[in-house]
Design a protein around this motif. Structure first.
Motif, PDB file in Angstrom:
ATOM      1  N   TRP A  81      18.636 124.122 -21.134  1.00  0.00           N
ATOM      2  CA  TRP A  81      18.140 124.634 -19.857  1.00  0.00           C
ATOM      3  C   TRP A  81      17.766 126.099 -20.094  1.00  0.00           C
ATOM      4  O   TRP A  81      18.614 126.877 -20.523  1.00  0.00           O
ATOM      5  N   ARG A  82      16.496 126.450 -19.840  1.00  0.00           N
ATOM      6  CA  ARG A  82      16.009 127.813 -20.114  1.00  0.00           C
ATOM      7  C   ARG A  82      16.475 128.314 -21.479  1.00  0.00           C
ATOM      8  O   ARG A  82      16.923 129.454 -21.627  1.00  0.00           O
ATOM      9  N   ASN A  83      16.456 127.414 -22.461  1.00  0.00           N
ATOM     10  CA  ASN A  83      16.862 127.749 -23.823  1.00  0.00           C
ATOM     11  C   ASN A  83      18.339 128.062 -24.020  1.00  0.00           C
ATOM     12  O   ASN A  83      18.740 128.544 -25.069  1.00  0.00           O
ATOM     13  N   LEU A 114      26.977 128.239 -21.400  1.00  0.00           N
ATOM     14  CA  LEU A 114      27.031 128.411 -19.943  1.00  0.00           C
ATOM     15  C   LEU A 114      28.307 127.854 -19.324  1.00  0.00           C
ATOM     16  O   LEU A 114      28.818 128.409 -18.354  1.00  0.00           O
ATOM     17  N   ALA A 115      28.806 126.763 -19.884  1.00  0.00           N
ATOM     18  CA  ALA A 115      29.983 126.109 -19.311  1.00  0.00           C
ATOM     19  C   ALA A 115      31.251 126.706 -19.903  1.00  0.00           C
ATOM     20  O   ALA A 115      32.074 126.009 -20.500  1.00  0.00           O
ATOM     21  N   GLU A 129      23.128 129.172 -11.230  1.00  0.00           N
ATOM     22  CA  GLU A 129      21.741 128.672 -11.231  1.00  0.00           C
ATOM     23  C   GLU A 129      21.651 127.386 -12.053  1.00  0.00           C
ATOM     24  O   GLU A 129      20.966 126.438 -11.675  1.00  0.00           O
ATOM     25  N   TRP A 130      22.376 127.384 -13.169  1.00  0.00           N
ATOM     26  CA  TRP A 130      22.389 126.186 -14.009  1.00  0.00           C
ATOM     27  C   TRP A 130      23.065 125.023 -13.270  1.00  0.00           C
ATOM     28  O   TRP A 130      22.534 123.908 -13.246  1.00  0.00           O
ATOM     29  N   TYR A 131      24.223 125.295 -12.630  1.00  0.00           N
ATOM     30  CA  TYR A 131      24.910 124.226 -11.903  1.00  0.00           C
ATOM     31  C   TYR A 131      24.085 123.732 -10.721  1.00  0.00           C
ATOM     32  O   TYR A 131      24.067 122.544 -10.426  1.00  0.00           O
ATOM     33  N   ARG A 189      21.641 121.406 -12.080  1.00  0.00           N
ATOM     34  CA  ARG A 189      22.269 120.131 -12.428  1.00  0.00           C
ATOM     35  C   ARG A 189      22.628 119.338 -11.172  1.00  0.00           C
ATOM     36  O   ARG A 189      22.506 118.115 -11.145  1.00  0.00           O
ATOM     37  N   ARG A 190      23.086 120.036 -10.104  1.00  0.00           N
ATOM     38  CA  ARG A 190      23.404 119.329  -8.854  1.00  0.00           C
ATOM     39  C   ARG A 190      22.152 118.688  -8.272  1.00  0.00           C
ATOM     40  O   ARG A 190      22.190 117.546  -7.789  1.00  0.00           O
ATOM     41  N   GLU A 191      21.034 119.407  -8.344  1.00  0.00           N
ATOM     42  CA  GLU A 191      19.783 118.845  -7.830  1.00  0.00           C
ATOM     43  C   GLU A 191      19.373 117.615  -8.637  1.00  0.00           C
ATOM     44  O   GLU A 191      18.951 116.597  -8.092  1.00  0.00           O
TER      45      GLU A 191
END
Ligand code: NAD
Ligand code: ZN
Length: 230
Positions: free
Chosen positions: A31-33, A39-40, A54-56, A59-61
């Motif tokens: 995600w965005r490289n 991130l996690a 923003e990443w979560y 992922r939720r979407e």
């Protein structure tokens, strides 16, 4: 499979791949490289909570638009029809097993639809999408909310992993679906089951570190292989 007394099913990201949820290690895992491992983590959240959120949110979407596939459906049906003990242990946080009707399950890595306050510790389901501001704040105390999932380097919820280990240690059959079997402590579960004398069947299109110890390896995609048994 019906005469096996006690059945444990262990799933990972692969079981949701055919529903459109990317795995972390697959080709769509970026995600965005950023890699998931960047991130996690608690460190990433401490450095940049907005970026992690923003990443979560992305992922939720993504997960909100996905539906269970025949792999999830087979596992839910196995729970309904099996007369002995049954437990589904999933590393997935997408909630697709519950949507498919599984109820005897432990989500050892949490649930992407849960949020937890980093100040007061309260935890609840929150399906807001998108959040009006990121990172979201706690209604009760104004503290910073975090996703209710387990990050790399964090301990697993004791009750959940305790149930998973107890079930693995006393099962007769373990079905391992769509996990690379490299993320510990969950990767111990099939080994524990083998040591305790269980019959272990793996469902995965690729070889994994578990393959040499599995009694059978069904090579293929979970939805196709398990869906074929429906
Ligand atoms: P993982 O370690 O569970 O590996 C994915 C495995 O699935 C690989 O072995 C791959 O060969 C296999 N696979 C790919 N497509 C498949 C299919 N159609 N049918 C069956 N198997 C298939 O997962 P990961 O992606 O390496 O992530 C590590 C951690 O992050 C785990 O806790 C994982 O569950 C979690 N995660 C969860 C989700 C989710 O909730 N859906 C998504 C990504 C990662
Ligand atoms: Zn709070």
């Amino acid at each position: 499979m019906d005469d096996a007394g006690s059945v444990v099913v262990l799933t990972g990201a692969g079981v949701s791949a055919e529903s459109g949820v990317p795995t972390f290690r697959g080709e769509d895992g970026l995600w965005r490289n950023f890699r998931a491992e960047e991130l996690a983590t608690p460190g990433a959240f401490a450095r940049d909570a907005k970026l992690v959120w923003e990443w979560y949110q992305w992922r939720r979407e993504l997960v909100a638009a996905c539906k269970p596939n025949p792999g999830h459906e087979f596992i839910a049906r196995l729970e309904r029809e099996h007369r002995g003990d049954f437990l589904l242990v999933t590393q997935n946080v997408d909630g697709l097993h519950r949507l498919a009707g599984s109820s005897k399950l432990v989500e050892v890595h949490g649930d992407i639809w849960q949020v937890r306050c980093t100040s007061c510790g309260s935890s609840r389901e929150d399906r807001t999408l998108p959040f009006p501001e990121l990172p979201p704040k706690c209604d009760g105390c104004g503290g910073l909310l975090r996703p209710g999932v387990v990050w790399f380097g964090e301990a697993l919820p004791e009750e959940a992993i305790g149930r998973a280990f107890a079930a693995a240690n006393s099962c007769d059959l373990m079905l391992v679906v769509g996990t690379s079997a490299v993320v510990y402590p969950v990767a111990y579960l099939p080994e524990l089951a083998k040591d305790a004398g269980a019959y272990v069947i793996e469902v995965n299109p690729d070889e994994t570190p578990l393959t040499p110890r599995a009694d059978e390896s069904w090579r293929g995609k979970a939805g196709e292989v398990l869906g074929g048994l429906l």
